[in-house]
Enzyme design. Structure first.
Site, short mmCIF file in Angstrom:
data_model
loop_
_atom_site.label_atom_id
_atom_site.label_comp_id
_atom_site.label_asym_id
_atom_site.label_seq_id
_atom_site.Cartn_x
_atom_site.Cartn_y
_atom_site.Cartn_z
N CYS A 144 1.96 -0.28 8.45
CA CYS A 144 2.13 1.17 8.54
C CYS A 144 1.65 1.75 9.87
CB CYS A 144 1.46 1.84 7.34
SG CYS A 144 2.33 1.40 5.81
N HIS B 17 3.41 6.18 -4.15
CA HIS B 17 4.59 5.67 -4.82
C HIS B 17 4.67 6.07 -6.28
CE1 HIS B 17 5.29 3.18 -1.36
NE2 HIS B 17 4.24 2.42 -1.54
N ASP C 279 -3.21 5.73 5.91
CA ASP C 279 -3.36 5.01 4.63
C ASP C 279 -4.74 4.41 4.38
OD1 ASP C 279 -0.67 5.66 4.62
OD2 ASP C 279 0.06 3.61 4.40
N HIS D 266 8.23 1.55 -8.31
CA HIS D 266 8.80 1.67 -6.96
C HIS D 266 9.52 0.38 -6.55
CE1 HIS D 266 8.64 2.21 -2.48
NE2 HIS D 266 9.05 3.40 -2.87
N HIS E 168 0.92 -0.83 -5.95
CA HIS E 168 -0.19 -0.24 -5.19
C HIS E 168 0.08 1.24 -4.97
CE1 HIS E 168 2.81 -1.06 -2.09
NE2 HIS E 168 2.27 -0.07 -1.42
N LYS F 228 3.91 9.66 1.76
CA LYS F 228 5.13 8.91 2.07
C LYS F 228 5.33 7.83 1.02
CE LYS F 228 2.61 5.86 5.22
NZ LYS F 228 2.76 4.60 4.48
ZN LIG Z 1 3.32 1.17 -0.16
#
Ligand SMILES: [Zn+2]
Length: 212
Positions: free
Chosen positions: A160, A57, A17, A61, A90, A115
């Protein structure tokens, strides 16, 4: 002097990420998140196999505070799969915030794994969504390709990166977290609890200088 780590053909570097929204100026900035970019770029050169994850996303979300009336970022809600921290909007699909940091340079990366694209479930881990049951397919990909040890770095250390490293370990992979190639959010002691969890699970943390 500690033994230096030499990545081989069965090792993979998972870059978690490294996206604009998680860097200063983004919607969910991790302090000094952008400082890891040159470290990640240099580390990636040690690896034949690199995998990059991308938080991705849909608008609206479930993990966004804006999707819950009366809630604000960093509040918690009870989702069907357990407690969920609410975040600022985000990494919305196709936006500049969801793009990788412009300095990230890993042209030989073999896989970009997205993801968090199911509206009702968040996904911190690169392996499982936050219900801990819905797989992303990464474990199967790694096994099929004969990759055995994962070196993990990115944003954020205590979310994450943490859940990706823990799931990798539970899936039976070797796991090494490259700590100076991560930065944390540190919400209510989450950095310390990450370190404690890694120690309990036998997940090794190293510095990038220990790799060659
Ligand atoms: Zn996220």
């Amino acid at each position: 002097m500690t033994e230096r780590l030499v990545p081989g053909p069965h090792d993979a570097f998972i870059v978690v990420d490294v996206q604009n929204d998680f860097c200063p100026g983004g919607c969910l900035p991790v302090a000094q998140g952008d400082e890891i970019v040159p470290v990640v770029n240099a580390l990636a050169r040690h690896f034949e196999h690199v995998i990059i994850t991308q938080d991705w996303h849909p608008a609206g979300h479930h993990s966004f505070a804006s999707s819950h009336s009366g809630k604000k970022p960093f509040d918690r809600v009870e989702a069907s799969y357990g407690p969920q921290i609410l975040w600022p909007d985000h990494c919305v699909q196709g936006t500049e915030g969801a793009a990788f940091h412009k300095g990230l340079s890993v042209p030989h990366a073999e896989l970009v794994l997205r993801k968090g694209y199911h509206r009702e479930i968040d996904s911190y881990s690169a392996f499982y969504e936050n219900d801990h049951r819905t797989p992303t397919g990464l474990a199967g990909y790694l096994r099929e390709r004969g990759l055995r040890t994962m070196f993990v770095a990115g944003l954020a250390f205590d979310f994450c990166v943490r859940y990706s490293a823990e799931d990798a370990k539970r899936e039976g992979f070797g796991v090494v977290v490259v700590e100076d190639a991560c930065r944390g959010i540190d919400l209510e002691g989450s950095v310390l609890s990450t370190r404690n969890s890694f120690a309990a699970l036998g997940i090794r943390c190293v510095q990038s200088a220990e790799l060659q």
